[in-house]
Scaffold this motif. Structure first.
Motif, mmCIF file in Angstrom:
data_model
loop_
_atom_site.group_PDB
_atom_site.id
_atom_site.type_symbol
_atom_site.label_atom_id
_atom_site.label_comp_id
_atom_site.label_asym_id
_atom_site.label_seq_id
_atom_site.Cartn_x
_atom_site.Cartn_y
_atom_site.Cartn_z
ATOM 1 N N PRO A 105 29.377 47.112 21.976
ATOM 2 C CA PRO A 105 30.490 48.035 21.449
ATOM 3 C C PRO A 105 30.545 49.530 21.132
ATOM 4 O O PRO A 105 29.134 49.651 21.394
ATOM 5 N N LEU A 106 31.406 50.233 21.047
ATOM 6 C CA LEU A 106 31.310 51.567 21.181
ATOM 7 C C LEU A 106 30.543 52.187 20.036
ATOM 8 O O LEU A 106 30.008 53.246 20.572
ATOM 9 N N TYR A 107 30.470 51.540 18.922
ATOM 10 C CA TYR A 107 29.880 52.073 17.738
ATOM 11 C C TYR A 107 28.389 51.792 18.104
ATOM 12 O O TYR A 107 27.671 52.975 17.811
ATOM 13 N N GLN A 108 27.751 51.084 18.797
ATOM 14 C CA GLN A 108 26.389 50.988 19.143
ATOM 15 C C GLN A 108 26.105 51.908 20.137
ATOM 16 O O GLN A 108 25.062 52.643 20.316
ATOM 17 N N LYS A 109 26.928 52.227 21.185
ATOM 18 C CA LYS A 109 26.713 53.311 22.179
ATOM 19 C C LYS A 109 26.595 54.704 21.523
ATOM 20 O O LYS A 109 26.011 55.469 21.927
ATOM 21 N N ALA A 110 27.625 54.778 20.494
ATOM 22 C CA ALA A 110 27.737 56.100 19.858
ATOM 23 C C ALA A 110 26.360 56.566 18.989
ATOM 24 O O ALA A 110 25.913 57.323 19.015
ATOM 25 N N LEU A 111 25.711 55.099 18.421
ATOM 26 C CA LEU A 111 24.549 55.354 17.724
ATOM 27 C C LEU A 111 23.425 55.752 18.712
ATOM 28 O O LEU A 111 22.457 56.533 18.298
ATOM 29 N N CYS A 112 23.407 54.988 19.984
ATOM 30 C CA CYS A 112 22.380 55.417 20.675
ATOM 31 C C CYS A 112 22.656 56.922 21.222
ATOM 32 O O CYS A 112 21.519 57.560 21.212
ATOM 33 N N GLY A 113 23.732 57.464 21.266
ATOM 34 C CA GLY A 113 23.982 58.642 21.737
ATOM 35 C C GLY A 113 23.591 59.773 20.828
ATOM 36 O O GLY A 113 22.791 60.602 20.959
ATOM 37 N N LEU A 114 23.707 59.293 19.378
ATOM 38 C CA LEU A 114 23.352 60.260 18.399
ATOM 39 C C LEU A 114 21.869 60.420 18.336
ATOM 40 O O LEU A 114 21.159 61.418 18.278
ATOM 41 N N THR A 115 21.204 59.116 18.459
ATOM 42 C CA THR A 115 19.518 59.212 18.397
ATOM 43 C C THR A 115 19.153 59.940 19.590
ATOM 44 O O THR A 115 18.184 60.856 19.412
ATOM 45 N N ALA A 116 19.593 59.770 20.582
ATOM 46 C CA ALA A 116 19.116 60.229 21.899
ATOM 47 C C ALA A 116 19.294 61.881 21.892
ATOM 48 O O ALA A 116 18.460 62.652 22.246
ATOM 49 N N GLY A 117 20.585 62.071 21.491
ATOM 50 C CA GLY A 117 20.729 63.704 21.383
ATOM 51 C C GLY A 117 19.855 64.284 20.381
ATOM 52 O O GLY A 117 19.237 65.389 20.700
ATOM 53 N N ALA A 118 19.518 63.588 18.973
ATOM 54 C CA ALA A 118 18.510 64.314 18.206
ATOM 55 C C ALA A 118 17.228 64.208 18.730
ATOM 56 O O ALA A 118 16.548 65.458 18.515
#
Length: 299
Positions: A105-118
């Motif tokens: 789901p999109l929210y899981q992809k967003a969380l992965c993106g947030l973590t990877a960005g940090a």
């Protein structure tokens, strides 16, 4: 016995490959985008419109001015993009396993993106600081210029003059900006690939082009306010009394809001969008081509 040796190699390469591919694609994209990035930084530093900045750079410094800071830009991609794209793919693969292979789901992809960005921003912050300072150097009075010759000289001078921790000056806004950018860039790309391929029936080329365009737009829209604050923090210098204009990113954001309103954070948005979106698009396109070459080579 002969088949036992390749197994450790096969186990290492799939883990390392997303990081290697991510860094390589980011560095290739940077070589193309560097001139636009230079113009964007100077607009944010208040030197005028894109046209006037370009004319002044050509007139005063020549074509070479557009590539000032390229070494720092490449170093930044070798650290930041290597870490963020590699981490994102590792995280999404783990999430897919936990989800039994079903689309995330999109929210899981967003969380992965947030973590990877940090994570990527923490790794790439020193190179990012060197890049901003090298690009802004020509805008300073002669007496205040740092005159870094390349990225490694900049890192050495910053460490020698200001201490090791100074390499992470502005790391707070850098991390926040990277989280916003990668949430928009990475999550929207994977989501768009699924939509274009599964819902619209696009071919591979059209899917990559369409998804990378969507990814570029959301990366720019989500990150520019944070990029503006980050740039102001990283290029600030103390006044005659030794005081800096801002005490931190929040202070910078509040003073900017009071002085120019919300739209001040979107200073240079057209150029920023033109710079961010193509860089994101080319990063994905280069990454796709690298993966194709690896498949042909059996890697």
């Amino acid at each position: 016995m002969g088949e036992e040796k390749p197994k450790p190699i096969a186990g290492v390469w799939p883990t390392v490959k997303p990081f290697v591919n991510g860094g390589a694609s980011g560095m290739l994209a940077t070589c193309v985008i560097q001139p636009i990035d230079m113009i964007k930084v100077r607009i944010q530093l208040g030197q005028g419109s894109a046209v006037s900045v370009t004319k002044n750079m050509l007139k005063n410094d020549g074509v070479g001015a557009f590539y000032k800071g390229l070494s720092a830009g490449l170093l930044r991609q070798a650290t930041y993009t290597t870490a963020r794209l590699g981490t994102f793919r590792i995280l999404t693969n783990k999430a897919l396993e936990a989800n039994e292979g079903k689309p995330l789901p999109l929210y899981q992809k967003a969380l992965c993106g947030l973590t990877a960005g940090a994570i990527g921003a923490c790794v790439g912050s020193p190179a990012d600081l060197a890049l901003i300072r090298m690009q802004a150097d020509a805008t300073l009075p002669l007496a205040q210029r740092r005159n870094y010759t390349n990225a490694f000289h900049a890192l050495y001078r910053i460490t020698a003059d200001e201490g090791v921790l100074a390499l992470w000056k502005g790391a707070g806004p850098t991390v926040v900006r990277a989280m916003a950018l990668n949430m928009g860039m990475l999550a929207s790309y994977d989501q768009s690939v699924e939509f274009f391929k599964d819902n619209l029936g696009f071919g591979e080329g059209a899917t990559i082009l369409g998804a990378s365009s969507v990814s570029g737009f959301f990366a720019a829209a989500c990150s520019l306010p944070f990029d503006y604050v980050k740039t102001q923090i990283q290029k600030m210098q103390p006044n005659a009394e030794g005081k800096y204009p801002y005490t931190g990113s929040l202070d910078c954001a509040m003073k900017t809001l009071k002085a120019g309103g919300p739209l001040k954070f979107y200073t240079g948005f057209p150029v920023y969008c033109v710079r961010i979106a193509p860089h994101v698009m080319m990063t994905w396109i280069f990454l796709n081509q690298i993966q194709k070459l690896e498949k042909k080579a059996g890697l």
